[in-house]
Design an enzyme around this catalytic site. Sequence first.
Site, short mmCIF file in Angstrom:
data_model
loop_
_atom_site.label_atom_id
_atom_site.label_comp_id
_atom_site.label_asym_id
_atom_site.label_seq_id
_atom_site.Cartn_x
_atom_site.Cartn_y
_atom_site.Cartn_z
N TRP A 103 21.30 6.99 -13.22
CA TRP A 103 22.66 6.46 -13.36
C TRP A 103 23.71 7.51 -13.01
O TRP A 103 24.72 7.19 -12.39
CB TRP A 103 22.86 5.87 -14.75
CG TRP A 103 22.09 4.60 -14.90
CD1 TRP A 103 20.97 4.40 -15.67
CD2 TRP A 103 22.32 3.36 -14.22
NE1 TRP A 103 20.51 3.12 -15.51
CE2 TRP A 103 21.31 2.46 -14.63
CE3 TRP A 103 23.29 2.93 -13.31
CZ2 TRP A 103 21.25 1.14 -14.16
CZ3 TRP A 103 23.22 1.62 -12.83
CH2 TRP A 103 22.21 0.74 -13.26
N ASP A 173 30.09 8.16 -19.21
CA ASP A 173 29.46 6.84 -19.14
C ASP A 173 28.58 6.72 -20.38
O ASP A 173 27.55 7.39 -20.48
CB ASP A 173 28.64 6.72 -17.86
CG ASP A 173 27.84 5.41 -17.77
OD1 ASP A 173 27.94 4.59 -18.71
OD2 ASP A 173 27.11 5.22 -16.78
N LYS A 197 24.22 -3.44 -23.74
CA LYS A 197 23.17 -2.69 -24.44
C LYS A 197 23.45 -2.68 -25.94
O LYS A 197 22.64 -3.12 -26.74
CB LYS A 197 23.10 -1.24 -23.95
CG LYS A 197 23.33 -1.04 -22.47
CD LYS A 197 22.07 -1.11 -21.66
CE LYS A 197 22.33 -0.65 -20.24
NZ LYS A 197 21.18 -0.83 -19.38
#
Length: 362
Positions: A103, A173, A197
Amino acid sequence: MSKRAYNFNAGPAALPLEVLQKAQEELVEYRGIGMSIMEISHRSSQYEELNAETQQLLKELFAIPDGYKVMFMQGGASTQFATIPMNFLKSGQTAGYVLTGAWADKALKEAKLFGETKIVASSEADKFTRIPDLSGLQLDPNLAYLHITSNETIEGSQYQAYPGTGSIPLIGDMSSDILCRPVDVSKFAMIYAGAQKNLGPSGVTVVIMREDLLADSPKHIATMLRYDTHAKNDSLYNTPPVYSVYMVNLVLKWIKENGGLTAMEKRNREKTDLIYQAIDGSGGFYRGVIEPGSRSIMNITFRMQNEELEKKFAKESEQHGFVGLKGHRSVGGLRASTYNAVPYEACKALAEFMADFQRRNG
């Protein structure tokens, strides 16, 4: 009610049962208004009240200091990867990135489309099995910002402490670990997270931004991709993802009712310890992927002696009611995602299944 699966999906992920039941109860008629929340106008007083309440709940739970704006945006964290350099990477500056896995790499690749970038630290040489040590970090004063990925969902690593960056804005993030533990938000100029999530279903992206970053929004980029558009309009410039925001509201209330972030961290550590102990106590039958000092309390990754055994484990686990234990297709192996809403009982059941599988196949 039929038996619920042990949901270890990496995202979209488990939601608290109480939240789902409350949403079910209010689905057809929201708070006596004769309509579903999905049918009301985002300009209505009912939605404006929900929008404000959800922002306030997040500020309270995450201990967000004064001088920060909470925004609800769309397009997931992946859109933020591009929106951040579009807004903050000015000509003559460089954007700094810490490379910790898939990511972080995706965020870096998007930034490269908009200007100069620099990898400030990386664990790629160690196959992303750890978070780099950033304790003695010396940053170039010309950096526009430093971007980190707090938790790598695919590899299973997580920052145990965040770097101090002085006057350089720190952008994080936190898509896969927001609200799993208390965080000193004041270290960050910006935190962002896709909801799917730990916050709710997919469809809304939470952005927490220090207000001074909004002062100099570039006027040459598309209106919808400018942070000041959403800040000035209180996330109501265009039609927001009403139902997703509503679900985030219910999840935040659930976290508050269950003791807030200190209680969430305690619970997360207790339940993930069960699985890490099953790995570490297996005599090498299971092997943790990440170095112990960088292990995540949200995504537990592990391997076995060979892929055949891993496939057998994944198949048998499904027959026993476990969902989502295959590793990401890019890395293989096995992964249990243990977000806030995954109950202790599910992790206990997994640890017991792992021990039983080892007895039968070891």
